[in-house]
Enzyme design. Structure first.
Site, short mmCIF file in Angstrom:
data_model
loop_
_atom_site.label_atom_id
_atom_site.label_comp_id
_atom_site.label_asym_id
_atom_site.label_seq_id
_atom_site.Cartn_x
_atom_site.Cartn_y
_atom_site.Cartn_z
N GLU A 76 1.28 -0.73 -5.24
CA GLU A 76 0.18 0.37 -5.10
C GLU A 76 0.83 1.71 -5.25
OE1 GLU A 76 -2.54 3.30 -4.43
OE2 GLU A 76 -1.74 2.27 -2.56
N ASP A 113 0.85 -1.22 0.06
CA ASP A 113 -0.10 0.17 -0.01
C ASP A 113 0.93 1.34 0.00
OD1 ASP A 113 -2.72 1.34 0.56
OD2 ASP A 113 -1.60 1.84 2.31
#
Length: 625
Positions: free
Chosen positions: A353, A310
């Site tokens: 990401e 993330d």
């Protein structure tokens, strides 16, 4: 110290402080061995540390830890088996403040809102996924195989009721979810973070227990069962993982020992003002050992196939400085992380990401890259959704947004994502983003997904997309399953399953995702009609012709150049009546005309539906007529 003590070795301590103890979970935390219980903790700013739990009336008396080195490692051996006991660390800071903290390495914790760790052994589960783990899963297949990821939040896929604890267990979810996901046509499940977290609506992105699978859905063995069952049924499991920042709840890592052990000392670097969290100090070697060990832990104990990492851009760059100032500690940490993971599991999926334009994110570290093997294509997602939300009368002005991604499609190994981030916080569902009336919205969503499946890059879709919901994700309620009672949604789901299964069985749509040899424009310039046509090839040169009409007008006898003369068939049309379309299809085989068109040696005349997409292939070339 007894002869069978598990006192930290000098070598392990050296590796930990060097940032290279990649299985730190075997040393730190609590462990029951030989009917004794051992505790180890890193708390460099502590003056005194004790273990407090239900076994000593939460006093810490008789459980004072010994400081092993002057670098802050503490150790305790207790002469009894405390399996299942609750515990925390009682830390006295150098200023004299008394702090109660959950073990950062706890393998299990209490169910929220309780926060104690549980002394727990993870070695009892009997795995049955040998075939999945032993079959030849060469890393090269990660690029040549189809990948279609079902991103999901375990707590809101299905619920037993409306209460916060009316949740299905990992085992119950496995038994319901796996056949469903396979029926829909996916290859992998990506689970939003299951690391223990105090606040449901953080969705796991603000964690406290990095080594503890959240108790919301059961025990560690229950989650092992979930992964095991996925593997036995041919589904990979990817975890959403957050190494950039952590929540600031009092029992967690923040201000852990009265000082800033896990986060930056400088408040400007420490504070993540956007999310209200604290940034890991990735320059600290002990933090590197902690985080890299955590990644290997999930692979080691839970057989996880990979991670979606993330907020990578928040690691590449200092979050609170003017402009884009690179954080060298973050960059070197990510390179070190990827090298360690691939050394441990060469076929792991390491997915960034990343919303930045940092170069070589998916290039090997030894070639100057960051070392991931995939990156979300956020540019493609933003451009395509902006184009789709534009009324068709004005799409000609944004024609380039649908073509620009091919300028950089092979700079990285990409996954095309329509994730949860695009259907929350007022952004609307994918269906509701589409302009127009009821029929037009459905037609354009079918078109969008066919365009996505034909575009270079692997695929990721958020749960519920397969039902075409009008509502965006409601993070306290389950997916809108009732939509299957309505004809249009039910037809859409039949279309969705057909498209997904077709994607996995037509090599032209996936084999050369990362090579320019796999893609060729036929007509990229037709902005007036908002029609795009292109070719996808497989390794053997088999071609699929894709025609996508983003306008509201259908066309008969529309000419499209094709790469060879012969007979062509339409094998998917998003406008078929059975899917809710107007049925402007090409039922019969189409004979090409041997005349140069669109720079191709031949062309076909076809029906092109409004807001429709078509897949064509040659079924008999002219030489075999």
């Amino acid at each position: 110290m007894s002869s069978n003590s598990f006192y930290p070795s000098d070598f392990d301590l050296h590796l930990f402080h060097e940032g290279n103890l990649f299985k730190a979970y075997n040393l730190f935390g609590s462990h029951v061995r030989n009917e004794k219980t051992f505790f180890a903790l890193w708390a460099p700013n502590a003056e005194k540390v004790s273990v407090m739990g239900d076994f000593n009336n939460w006093t810490g008396r008789g459980a004072e830890m010994e400081q092993v080195t002057n670098e802050g490692v503490w150790f305790l051996e207790l002469p009894q088996n405390l399996e299942g006991s609750l515990y925390k660390f009682e830390i006295v800071s150098k200023s004299g403040r008394v702090i109660h903290k959950t073990d950062p390495f706890a393998f299990m914790t209490e169910l929220r809102p309780q926060t104690a760790g549980v002394i727990y052994t993870l070695d009892g589960y009997k795995w049955r996924d040998e075939n999945w783990r032993s079959k030849n899963r060469r890393s090269s297949l990660l690029y040549k195989d189809p990948i279609a990821i079902y991103e999901m939040h375990l707590g809101t896929w299905k619920k037993k009721g409306k209460g916060e604890n009316d949740l299905y267990t990992y085992r119950e979810l496995a038994d319901m979810l796996i056949p469903y996901v396979k029926e829909q046509g996916f290859t992998h499940i990506e689970v939003m973070p299951v690391t223990e977290h105090p606040f449901d609506r953080s969705w796991g992105y603000q964690s406290t227990g990095y080594f503890a699978a959240t108790r919301r859905y059961g025990t560690p063995e229950d989650f092992m069962y979930f992964v095991d069952e996925c593997h036995q049924h041919g589904l990979g499991v990817i975890l959403d993982w957050v190494p950039g920042h952590f929540c600031k709840d009092a029992h967690g890592l923040h201000n852990f020992d009265g000082g800033f052990s896990y986060e930056y000392e400088n408040s400007w670097d420490r504070e993540n003002y956007v999310w209200g969290t604290a940034n890991f100090d990735l320059s600290k070697k002990e933090v590197q050992s902690f985080l890299i060990s955590n990644a290997l832990f999930w692979i080691d104990y839970y057989h996880i196939d990979g991670f979606r990492v993330d907020a990578v851009s928040n690691i590449f760059y200092w979050p609170n400085r003017d402009g884009l100032e690179a954080n060298p500690h973050g960059v070197s940490f990510l390179q070190k992380l990827n090298k360690a993971v691939f050394a441990f599991k060469p076929d792991a999926l390491m997915i960034a990401e990343d919303s930045s334009d940092w170069p070589q994110v998916t290039a090997p570290v030894d070639q100057g890259g960051i070392g991931f093997n995939y990156k979300w294509n956020m540019g493609w997602m933003n451009d395509v959704l902006d184009y789709m939300e534009t009324h068709w009368d004005y799409r000609s002005q944004k024609h380039h947004q649908m073509t620009f991604s091919l300028m950089y499609a092979y700079a990285e190994n990409y996954i095309l994502p329509f994730s949860h981030d695009e259907v929350v916080h007022g952004k609307k569902s994918l269906l509701d983003k589409m302009p127009g009336d009821y029929w037009q919205k459905f037609a354009q969503l079918r078109l969008l997904l066919m365009f996505m499946m034909a575009h270079p890059g692997k695929k990721l879709l958020f749960m519920g997309t397969e039902l075409a919901p009008f509502s965006e994700w409601k993070d306290l309620e389950e997916v809108d399953w009732h939509l299957l009672d309505y004809d249009m949604h039910r037809s859409f789901n039949e279309y969705f399953k057909q498209l997904m299964h077709l994607y996995k069985t037509v090599p032209s749509l996936y084999e050369l995702d990362h090579s320019p040899d796999g893609f060729q424009w036929i007509d990229v310039h037709n902005h007036e009609q908002s029609i795009f046509s292109f070719i996808r090839n497989d390794i053997e040169g088999n071609a699929v012709i894709i025609v996508c009409n983003f306008g509201n007008c259908g066309y008969s006898n529309y000419k499209v150049g094709v790469p060879q003369s012969g007979m062509y068939e339409e094998f998917l049309n998003s406008d078929e009546a059975v899917y809710g379309g107007s049925n402007m299809v090409n039922k019969k085989k189409i004979k090409s005309v041997a005349k140069v068109f669109h720079g191709q040696p031949a062309y076909v005349d076809i029906n092109v539906p409004p807001f429709g997409a078509i897949y064509l292939r040659c079924v008999k070339d002219k030489g075999r007529n």
